[in-house]
Write a protein that holds these residues in place. Structure first.
Motif, PDB file in Angstrom:
ATOM      1  N   GLU A 119       0.852  -1.178   0.000  1.00 29.34           N
ATOM      2  CA  GLU A 119       0.000   0.000   0.000  1.00 29.34           C
ATOM      3  C   GLU A 119       0.894   1.236   0.000  1.00 29.34           C
ATOM      4  O   GLU A 119       1.999   1.193   0.546  1.00 29.34           O
ATOM      5  N   LYS A 120       0.432   2.292  -0.623  1.00 28.33           N
ATOM      6  CA  LYS A 120       1.189   3.542  -0.594  1.00 28.33           C
ATOM      7  C   LYS A 120       0.229   4.717  -0.526  1.00 28.33           C
ATOM      8  O   LYS A 120      -0.928   4.612  -0.945  1.00 28.33           O
ATOM      9  N   SER A 121       0.728   5.798   0.005  1.00 33.37           N
ATOM     10  CA  SER A 121      -0.104   6.989   0.128  1.00 33.37           C
ATOM     11  C   SER A 121       0.135   7.890  -1.089  1.00 33.37           C
ATOM     12  O   SER A 121       1.040   7.644  -1.906  1.00 33.37           O
ATOM     13  N   GLU A 122      -0.667   8.945  -1.131  1.00 36.43           N
ATOM     14  CA  GLU A 122      -0.527   9.889  -2.246  1.00 36.43           C
ATOM     15  C   GLU A 122       0.782  10.667  -2.175  1.00 36.43           C
ATOM     16  O   GLU A 122       1.239  11.229  -3.169  1.00 36.43           O
ATOM     17  N   ILE A 123       1.399  10.661  -0.993  1.00 36.71           N
ATOM     18  CA  ILE A 123       2.696  11.326  -0.853  1.00 36.71           C
ATOM     19  C   ILE A 123       3.764  10.547  -1.602  1.00 36.71           C
ATOM     20  O   ILE A 123       4.712  11.104  -2.160  1.00 36.71           O
ATOM     21  N   PHE A 124       3.616   9.253  -1.639  1.00 35.38           N
ATOM     22  CA  PHE A 124       4.615   8.346  -2.218  1.00 35.38           C
ATOM     23  C   PHE A 124       4.475   8.368  -3.731  1.00 35.38           C
ATOM     24  O   PHE A 124       3.879   7.482  -4.347  1.00 35.38           O
ATOM     25  N   SER A 137      10.997   5.454  -3.954  1.00 35.43           N
ATOM     26  CA  SER A 137      10.984   4.016  -4.220  1.00 35.43           C
ATOM     27  C   SER A 137      11.511   3.308  -2.980  1.00 35.43           C
ATOM     28  O   SER A 137      12.221   3.894  -2.159  1.00 35.43           O
ATOM     29  N   VAL A 138      11.127   2.057  -2.832  1.00 27.03           N
ATOM     30  CA  VAL A 138      11.602   1.245  -1.719  1.00 27.03           C
ATOM     31  C   VAL A 138      12.172  -0.045  -2.264  1.00 27.03           C
ATOM     32  O   VAL A 138      11.802  -0.519  -3.335  1.00 27.03           O
ATOM     33  N   GLU A 139      13.063  -0.598  -1.448  1.00 30.98           N
ATOM     34  CA  GLU A 139      13.734  -1.807  -1.891  1.00 30.98           C
ATOM     35  C   GLU A 139      14.191  -2.592  -0.681  1.00 30.98           C
ATOM     36  O   GLU A 139      14.485  -2.005   0.373  1.00 30.98           O
ATOM     37  N   ASP A 180      18.817  -6.973   0.180  1.00 30.30           N
ATOM     38  CA  ASP A 180      19.611  -8.137   0.577  1.00 30.30           C
ATOM     39  C   ASP A 180      18.956  -8.966   1.673  1.00 30.30           C
ATOM     40  O   ASP A 180      19.630  -9.711   2.366  1.00 30.30           O
ATOM     41  N   GLY A 181      17.668  -8.847   1.859  1.00 29.81           N
ATOM     42  CA  GLY A 181      16.982  -9.648   2.862  1.00 29.81           C
ATOM     43  C   GLY A 181      17.091  -9.136   4.279  1.00 29.81           C
ATOM     44  O   GLY A 181      16.442  -9.683   5.180  1.00 29.81           O
ATOM     45  N   SER A 182      17.909  -8.115   4.494  1.00 23.77           N
ATOM     46  CA  SER A 182      17.951  -7.557   5.845  1.00 23.77           C
ATOM     47  C   SER A 182      17.690  -6.055   5.821  1.00 23.77           C
ATOM     48  O   SER A 182      16.958  -5.541   6.652  1.00 23.77           O
ATOM     49  N   ASN A 183      18.255  -5.344   4.863  1.00 26.21           N
ATOM     50  CA  ASN A 183      18.032  -3.911   4.789  1.00 26.21           C
ATOM     51  C   ASN A 183      16.737  -3.587   4.063  1.00 26.21           C
ATOM     52  O   ASN A 183      16.265  -4.349   3.220  1.00 26.21           O
ATOM     53  N   PHE A 184      16.192  -2.437   4.412  1.00 29.80           N
ATOM     54  CA  PHE A 184      14.986  -1.937   3.748  1.00 29.80           C
ATOM     55  C   PHE A 184      15.261  -0.461   3.495  1.00 29.80           C
ATOM     56  O   PHE A 184      15.548   0.284   4.432  1.00 29.80           O
ATOM     57  N   THR A 185      15.239  -0.059   2.234  1.00 20.23           N
ATOM     58  CA  THR A 185      15.666   1.304   1.917  1.00 20.23           C
ATOM     59  C   THR A 185      14.545   2.123   1.308  1.00 20.23           C
ATOM     60  O   THR A 185      13.642   1.594   0.639  1.00 20.23           O
ATOM     61  N   LEU A 186      14.645   3.412   1.546  1.00 24.18           N
ATOM     62  CA  LEU A 186      13.758   4.392   0.908  1.00 24.18           C
ATOM     63  C   LEU A 186      14.643   5.326   0.100  1.00 24.18           C
ATOM     64  O   LEU A 186      15.579   5.917   0.639  1.00 24.18           O
ATOM     65  N   LYS A 187      14.345   5.415  -1.187  1.00 22.20           N
ATOM     66  CA  LYS A 187      15.122   6.296  -2.054  1.00 22.20           C
ATOM     67  C   LYS A 187      14.239   7.459  -2.501  1.00 22.20           C
ATOM     68  O   LYS A 187      13.077   7.247  -2.904  1.00 22.20           O
ATOM     69  N   ILE A 188      14.792   8.637  -2.415  1.00 21.23           N
ATOM     70  CA  ILE A 188      14.127   9.810  -2.975  1.00 21.23           C
ATOM     71  C   ILE A 188      15.018  10.282  -4.113  1.00 21.23           C
ATOM     72  O   ILE A 188      16.182  10.636  -3.897  1.00 21.23           O
ATOM     73  N   ARG A 189      14.480  10.261  -5.329  1.00 18.74           N
ATOM     74  CA  ARG A 189      15.324  10.465  -6.518  1.00 18.74           C
ATOM     75  C   ARG A 189      15.843  11.889  -6.633  1.00 18.74           C
ATOM     76  O   ARG A 189      17.009  12.110  -6.865  1.00 18.74           O
ATOM     77  N   SER A 190      14.983  12.829  -6.513  1.00 18.33           N
ATOM     78  CA  SER A 190      15.359  14.225  -6.723  1.00 18.33           C
ATOM     79  C   SER A 190      14.695  15.036  -5.607  1.00 18.33           C
ATOM     80  O   SER A 190      13.521  15.389  -5.702  1.00 18.33           O
ATOM     81  N   THR A 191      15.449  15.251  -4.556  1.00 14.72           N
ATOM     82  CA  THR A 191      14.845  15.825  -3.348  1.00 14.72           C
ATOM     83  C   THR A 191      14.380  17.257  -3.562  1.00 14.72           C
ATOM     84  O   THR A 191      14.997  18.036  -4.307  1.00 14.72           O
ATOM     85  N   LYS A 192      13.278  17.577  -2.865  1.00 13.47           N
ATOM     86  CA  LYS A 192      12.740  18.928  -2.872  1.00 13.47           C
ATOM     87  C   LYS A 192      12.812  19.471  -1.444  1.00 13.47           C
ATOM     88  O   LYS A 192      12.932  18.713  -0.486  1.00 13.47           O
ATOM     89  N   LEU A 193      12.721  20.767  -1.334  1.00 12.65           N
ATOM     90  CA  LEU A 193      12.774  21.374  -0.004  1.00 12.65           C
ATOM     91  C   LEU A 193      11.708  20.783   0.912  1.00 12.65           C
ATOM     92  O   LEU A 193      11.960  20.543   2.103  1.00 12.65           O
ATOM     93  N   GLU A 194      10.534  20.540   0.353  1.00 16.59           N
ATOM     94  CA  GLU A 194       9.426  20.034   1.164  1.00 16.59           C
ATOM     95  C   GLU A 194       9.586  18.569   1.578  1.00 16.59           C
ATOM     96  O   GLU A 194       8.756  18.037   2.313  1.00 16.59           O
TER      97      GLU A 194
END
Lengths: 113, 111
Positions: A56-61, A66-68, A71-85
């Motif tokens: 599930e994802k919200s409208e913010i996402f 993206s999430v990934e 390696d079975g232990s880490n869980f990452t959140l990537k923001i491609r092109s960050t904005k001030l907000e």
């Protein structure tokens, strides 16, 4: 006591740069989440992840996020092109079954300048 | 969409006093969770309530769930400075994989 750990604790980045926020969930948990909290505001749901896919994802996402689970232990959140907000505290959480009794990490404070 | 309103928004009490924080949902509550947050830090799980009328205690903190009123209350007995922080209620709904959180109650305990 098992805990969710997040790194880094604080990240400063320039607008337009990509950032990756990292989380190590509790080892036997199956559900993973990202939330964010803009300073002084509510904790907001971003995304949930189960069985190697987004549940599930919200409208913010939006497409900038993206999430990934690389390696079975880490869980990452990537923001491609960050904005001030995007400046906010980002919390990772994990749970054994659904959103019940989710355990949260200490958060990564992201500051976009 | 479901909203959770907490009251009061902020609270200042003298050490040793009792206090109550309320969380009211605009929709039926299926699972209600209480978390504590130190300002600028992570969320610490306190309690989960799932059945109407359920009451749980941990040390000096007691939480109750009133399904009919769609409300939960968190009561702290004989407050201490260590109780200071932001208390958040969260709720989930069957078939979803997320919590929504309440507006938060900021508690300050004066020594």
């Amino acid at each position: 006591e098992p805990e969710v750990t997040q790194t880094p604790s604080h990240q400063v980045t320039q607008m337009g740069q990509e950032v990756i926020l990292r989380c190590v969930p509790i080892s036997n948990h199956l559900y993973f989440y990202w939330y964010r909290q803009i300073l002084g505001q509510k904790v907001e749901f971003l995304v949930s992840f189960y069985n190697n896919e987004i549940s599930e994802k919200s409208e913010i996402f939006d497409d900038q996020f993206s999430v990934e689970r690389p390696d079975g232990s880490n869980f990452t959140l990537k923001i491609r092109s960050t904005k001030l907000e995007d400046s906010a505290m980002y919390f990772c959480a994990s749970s054994g079954g659904g959103p019940t009794e989710a355990f949260f990490g200490q958060g990564t404070r992201l500051t976009v300048v | 969409s479901q909203e959770l309103e907490q009251s009061p928004q902020s609270l200042i009490v003298q050490e040793g006093k009792n206090l109550t924080i309320n969380c009211t949902s605009s929709k039926t509550l299926y699972g209600l969770y209480w978390y504590k947050q130190k300002y600028g830090e992570g969320l610490i799980f306190l309690m989960m309530l799932q059945k109407g009328g359920e009451e749980k205690s941990h040390e000096k903190i007691t939480a109750k769930l009133d399904e009919k009123k769609q409300q939960s209350s968190l009561h702290i007995t004989a407050s201490q400075p260590s109780h200071a922080g932001i208390y958040l209620c969260g709720a989930d709904r069957p078939g979803t994989y997320k919590y929504i959180f309440g507006t938060g109650t900021r508690l300050k305990v004066l020594a």
